[in-house]
Each structure stands twice: as structure tokens, then as C-alpha cells.
Design an enzyme around this catalytic site. Structure first.
Site, mmCIF file in Angstrom:
data_model
loop_
_atom_site.group_PDB
_atom_site.id
_atom_site.type_symbol
_atom_site.label_atom_id
_atom_site.label_comp_id
_atom_site.label_asym_id
_atom_site.label_seq_id
_atom_site.Cartn_x
_atom_site.Cartn_y
_atom_site.Cartn_z
ATOM 1 N N HIS A 297 3.869 -2.419 54.354
ATOM 2 C CA HIS A 297 2.696 -3.106 54.916
ATOM 3 C C HIS A 297 2.763 -4.607 54.656
ATOM 4 O O HIS A 297 3.486 -5.067 53.769
ATOM 5 C CB HIS A 297 1.405 -2.549 54.305
ATOM 6 C CG HIS A 297 0.993 -1.229 54.879
ATOM 7 N ND1 HIS A 297 1.510 -0.035 54.442
ATOM 8 C CD2 HIS A 297 0.121 -0.916 55.872
ATOM 9 C CE1 HIS A 297 0.973 0.958 55.142
ATOM 10 N NE2 HIS A 297 0.139 0.453 56.015
ATOM 11 N N LYS B 135 -2.508 -6.485 51.952
ATOM 12 C CA LYS B 135 -3.095 -5.159 51.697
ATOM 13 C C LYS B 135 -3.434 -5.016 50.212
ATOM 14 O O LYS B 135 -2.604 -5.320 49.354
ATOM 15 C CB LYS B 135 -2.114 -4.060 52.140
ATOM 16 C CG LYS B 135 -2.690 -2.669 52.033
ATOM 17 C CD LYS B 135 -1.885 -1.665 52.839
ATOM 18 C CE LYS B 135 -2.425 -0.256 52.701
ATOM 19 N NZ LYS B 135 -3.815 -0.113 53.152
HETATM 20 N N1 LIG Z 1 -7.249 3.900 59.233
HETATM 21 C C1 LIG Z 1 -6.515 3.023 59.871
HETATM 22 O O1 LIG Z 1 -5.887 3.317 60.906
HETATM 23 C C2 LIG Z 1 -6.407 1.633 59.348
HETATM 24 C C3 LIG Z 1 -7.038 1.338 58.194
HETATM 25 N N2 LIG Z 1 -6.983 0.079 57.675
HETATM 26 C C4 LIG Z 1 -7.775 -0.143 56.502
HETATM 27 O O2 LIG Z 1 -8.939 -0.842 56.899
HETATM 28 C C5 LIG Z 1 -9.375 -1.700 55.845
HETATM 29 C C6 LIG Z 1 -9.479 -3.138 56.387
HETATM 30 O O3 LIG Z 1 -8.183 -3.570 56.693
HETATM 31 P P1 LIG Z 1 -7.898 -5.046 57.226
HETATM 32 O O4 LIG Z 1 -8.774 -5.334 58.384
HETATM 33 O O5 LIG Z 1 -6.444 -5.163 57.367
HETATM 34 O O6 LIG Z 1 -8.382 -5.906 55.964
HETATM 35 P P2 LIG Z 1 -8.985 -7.388 55.959
HETATM 36 O O7 LIG Z 1 -8.853 -7.877 54.559
HETATM 37 O O8 LIG Z 1 -8.386 -8.174 57.056
HETATM 38 O O9 LIG Z 1 -10.529 -7.153 56.306
HETATM 39 C C7 LIG Z 1 -11.479 -6.683 55.416
HETATM 40 C C8 LIG Z 1 -12.777 -7.386 55.725
HETATM 41 O O10 LIG Z 1 -13.812 -6.829 54.938
HETATM 42 C C9 LIG Z 1 -14.574 -7.905 54.414
HETATM 43 N N3 LIG Z 1 -15.305 -7.454 53.246
HETATM 44 C C10 LIG Z 1 -14.999 -7.576 51.923
HETATM 45 N N4 LIG Z 1 -15.973 -7.052 51.176
HETATM 46 C C11 LIG Z 1 -16.922 -6.611 52.027
HETATM 47 C C12 LIG Z 1 -18.190 -5.998 51.874
HETATM 48 N N5 LIG Z 1 -18.685 -5.742 50.656
HETATM 49 N N6 LIG Z 1 -18.899 -5.685 52.974
HETATM 50 C C13 LIG Z 1 -18.419 -5.926 54.192
HETATM 51 N N7 LIG Z 1 -17.237 -6.532 54.428
HETATM 52 C C14 LIG Z 1 -16.502 -6.863 53.345
HETATM 53 C C15 LIG Z 1 -13.562 -8.981 54.127
HETATM 54 O O11 LIG Z 1 -14.176 -10.248 53.978
HETATM 55 P P3 LIG Z 1 -13.446 -11.400 53.088
HETATM 56 O O12 LIG Z 1 -12.142 -11.654 53.765
HETATM 57 O O13 LIG Z 1 -14.410 -12.545 53.137
HETATM 58 O O14 LIG Z 1 -13.284 -10.831 51.708
HETATM 59 C C16 LIG Z 1 -12.730 -8.888 55.401
HETATM 60 O O15 LIG Z 1 -13.329 -9.609 56.446
HETATM 61 C C17 LIG Z 1 -8.348 -1.526 54.720
HETATM 62 O O16 LIG Z 1 -8.833 -0.582 53.795
HETATM 63 C C18 LIG Z 1 -7.131 -0.976 55.424
HETATM 64 O O17 LIG Z 1 -6.314 -0.221 54.601
HETATM 65 C C19 LIG Z 1 -6.274 -0.908 58.286
HETATM 66 C C20 LIG Z 1 -5.590 -0.655 59.434
HETATM 67 C C21 LIG Z 1 -5.586 0.647 60.059
HETATM 68 O O1 LIG Z 2 -4.027 -1.901 55.426
HETATM 69 C C1 LIG Z 2 -3.460 -1.602 56.512
HETATM 70 O O2 LIG Z 2 -2.994 -2.461 57.262
HETATM 71 C C2 LIG Z 2 -3.382 -0.194 56.885
HETATM 72 N N1 LIG Z 2 -3.983 0.684 56.150
HETATM 73 C C3 LIG Z 2 -4.036 2.087 56.379
HETATM 74 C C4 LIG Z 2 -3.369 2.811 55.239
HETATM 75 O O3 LIG Z 2 -3.623 2.462 54.069
HETATM 76 O O4 LIG Z 2 -2.618 3.747 55.486
HETATM 77 C C5 LIG Z 2 -3.532 2.479 57.748
HETATM 78 C C6 LIG Z 2 -2.393 1.663 58.245
HETATM 79 O O5 LIG Z 2 -1.256 2.010 57.534
HETATM 80 C C7 LIG Z 2 -2.685 0.176 58.134
#
Ligand SMILES: NC(=O)C1=CN([C@@H]2O[C@H](COP(=O)(O)OP(=O)(O)OC[C@H]3O[C@@H](n4cnc5c(N)ncnc54)[C@H](OP(=O)(O)O)[C@@H]3O)[C@@H](O)[C@H]2O)C=CC1
Ligand SMILES: O=C(O)C1=N[C@H](C(=O)O)C[C@H](O)C1
EC number: 1.17.1.8
Length: 266
Positions: free
Chosen positions: A154, A158
Site C-alpha cells: 500500500h 496508510k
Molecule cells: N474497504 C475498502 O475498499 C477501502 C478501504 N480503505 C480504508 O478507508 C479508510 C480511509 O482511507 P483513505 O481515504 O485512504 O485515508 P485518508 O487518510 O486519505 O482519509 C481519512 C480521512 O478521515 C479524516 N478523519 C480523521 N479523523 C476523523 C474523524 N474523527 N472523523 C471524521 N473524519 C476523520 C481525515 O482527516 P485528516 O486528514 O484531517 O486527519 C481524512 O480526511 C482507511 O481505513 C482505509 O484503510 C481505503 C481504500 C479502500
Molecule cells: O488504505 C487503503 O488504501 C486500503 N485499505 C483497505 C485495506 O486495509 O485492505 C482496502 C484497500 O486495500 C485499500
């Protein structure tokens, strides 16, 4: 029929992609967002966000009290994501959760609340349809090739390791393979962590590098042969069809489902 949606984490890499997807879909309405910043502002007031008159709340209770939405799309961080999901269930708002890093105890707790409140909830470690197929194929292969290691790769922003996808892949492999210690019985790590994390003998290795998005290889070894099942998400658009699929299904559910394969392969 319009589906009203709240998104948690709208400024994030996944959250911003979800904002785009929801606003492009005619039958969805984005009614509010949850963030830990920008309380009382609208998305339009945040630089770089789309010009949408959608209110932002840091007070999650206030958000759910004022917007009795159908769905919460949860894409923030592990601790807050768990709290948002728990609260949404108690307000009868169905969570579609992509946030990774929840413990097994947290998932069990959410499953319990979903059952008690008869509120559907989908936790999908990976929304990419190809990744779900990769996990399913790995589960099939493990019945015949029980020696397996997982390498997940990743981007370096992350926060959780191993990835939710790797944890779920190991869970699914354990459904078809018997418990097994792999490698040499007298194996020694001369450098701590060299053999990665372990789940019931399945080694999981996490790579974090700039330039990567989300990738995983599941490598099976048998006498004279290697089988590699791999998946690459090259763009976060890859996750959106799975988010839509989850939204469509969760509306008719009264319990928690962990893994998109449970609704794809019914
Ligand atoms: N299931 C799936 O297919 C996928 C899952 N994911 C998961 O999704 C999640 C987000 O990933 P990603 O978008 O890459 O991460 P990012 O770090 O880009 O986004 C997370 C966001 O959440 C905000 N945040 C932090 N704390 C809070 C809070 N208490 N309340 C609301 N928002 C908050 C952050 O703000 P700030 O930056 O200001 O801290 C940021 O804008 C991760 O857990 C990732 O593993 C990701 C991709 C695919
Ligand atoms: O943080 C990410 O980017 C992603 N998180 C998810 C995971 O923890 O598996 C899904 C995907 O791999 C992207």
C-alpha cells in the site's frame, strides 16, 4: 426512491471519491458529512472540495439527530470509524464501512448491536470486485495448497498494518485449510519481523511505499509448483462499484455482514 447518505471522512482519498460517486448517482442524495474539522461549514467552503451545500458535523450525534439518513458511508480512521458505526446503528442508520483496522472484538460488538437493533451493516475490507474475487480464489486454492503467504502493498500514508484485506484473506483461507505451521520447524529470525506477522501460521508481509495504491499477492507453494493470485487497485475508482453494491444490499438487511463476498456470492 432516493437514498439519503452521510459520508464520514469526506476530505480523504476514499471519502472524496465517495463524495464524487454519490453526487453523480441520480438516486442518491448526500445530506451531510462527518469530519473532525470544519464543524458548521459546508463542503463548498473547503478548498479543493466540490461546490456542494452539504453541511459538515464534528458532533456525530447532532449529525444523526438532524439527518435521519438511510446510509452512513464510513471512510475515516479506525477508532473514530468504530464510534461512528456504533452510533449510526443505534440511530437506525445503515453503515457501509470501508474503514480498516477494526479488531475482531469490535466487529463482534457491531454485529451484536446490528442484530439487537435489526439494522443492516456491511463491513467490506475491500470494495474492489477484483479483490473480493482474489480472496475467494485464495480460499479455494488453500484447500489444495495449504502453504501460503500474503504480501500486501500500500501507499505510505496508510495507518494500519496489516491491511484489512490481508486480515480478511487469512480469515477466508482458514475456512478451507487446516491449521498449519509453515516453514522450517527450527526457523529463527535473526532480524525481528523478518517473517512478517502470523495468523494461524499464515505469514503476512506489509509493504508501504509512495507510488503504490492497494495491491496484494497471495502466494501458494507446493512440491514443484507456485501459484500466485494477485490483485492491483490502480485508482480509487476501483472501489466505487462495490460501495454501490453494498448500499443497494444493506437497505434490505437487518444484520451485519463482514465481507462483500457474502452479498456477491449468495
Ligand atoms: N474497504 C475498502 O475498499 C477501502 C478501504 N480503505 C480504508 O478507508 C479508510 C480511509 O482511507 P483513505 O481515504 O485512504 O485515508 P485518508 O487518510 O486519505 O482519509 C481519512 C480521512 O478521515 C479524516 N478523519 C480523521 N479523523 C476523523 C474523524 N474523527 N472523523 C471524521 N473524519 C476523520 C481525515 O482527516 P485528516 O486528514 O484531517 O486527519 C481524512 O480526511 C482507511 O481505513 C482505509 O484503510 C481505503 C481504500 C479502500
Ligand atoms: O488504505 C487503503 O488504501 C486500503 N485499505 C483497505 C485495506 O486495509 O485492505 C482496502 C484497500 O486495500 C485499500
Amino acid at each position: 426512491m432516493t437514498t439519503s447518505i452521510i459520508i464520514a471522512g469526506p476530505r480523504g482519498k476514499m471519502g472524496s471519491e465517495a463524495v464524487k460517486m454519490v453526487t453523480e448517482e441520480k438516486s442518491y442524495e448526500l445530506v451531510a458529512c462527518i469530519d473532525h474539522k470544519h464543524d458548521g461549514m459546508t463542503l463548498a467552503e473547503i478548498p479543493g472540495m466540490p461546490n456542494l451545500d452539504v453541511p459538515i458535523y464534528t458532533d456525530v450525534k447532532a449529525c444523526f439527530q438532524q439527518h435521519k439518513a438511510d446510509i452512513l458511508i464510513e471512510l475515516s480512521v479506525p477508532d473514530a470509524g468504530f464510534a461512528h458505526t456504533e452510533l449510526a446503528l443505534n440511530y437506525g442508520i445503515r453503515p457501509v464501512v470501508g474503514t480498516s483496522g477494526f479488531s475482531k472484538e469490535q466487529i463482534d460488538r457491531l454485529a451484536h448491536i446490528a442484530k439487537e437493533t435489526k439494522t443492516g451493516c456491511i463491513i467490506a475490507p475491500n470494495f474492489a470486485i477484483g479483490a473480493v474475487l482474489m480472496m475467494q480464489f485464495a480460499k479455494m486454492a488453500a484447500a489444495y495448497l495449504p502453504d501460503v503467504e500474503i504480501i500486501e502493498k500500500h501507499h505510505d500514508q496508510k495507518v494500519d498494518a496489516p491491511s484489512g484485506t490481508a486480515v480478511k484473506t487469512a480469515d477466508m483461507i482458514k475456512e478451507t485449510r487446516k491449521s498449519k505451521q509453515q516453514g522450517h520447524p527450527d526457523e529463527v529470525e535473526t532480524m525481528s519481523g523478518a517473517r512478517g506477522a502470523q495468523d494461524d501460521g499464515i505469514h503476512i508481509h506489509s509493504v508501504r511505499l509512495p507510488g503504490l495504491v492497494a495491491h496484494q499477492e497471495v502466494i501458494f507453494g507446493g512440491p514443484g509448483q507456485i501459484l500466485t493470485i494477485s490483485h492491483d487497485s490502480l485508482d480509487r475508482a476501483s472501489f466505487m462499484s462495490g460501495v454501490k453494491l453494498a448500499i443497494e444490499h444493506v437497505r434490505n438487511m437487518t444484520e451485519l455482514v463482514y465481507g462483500l463476498e457474502k452479498i456477491m456470492m449468495q
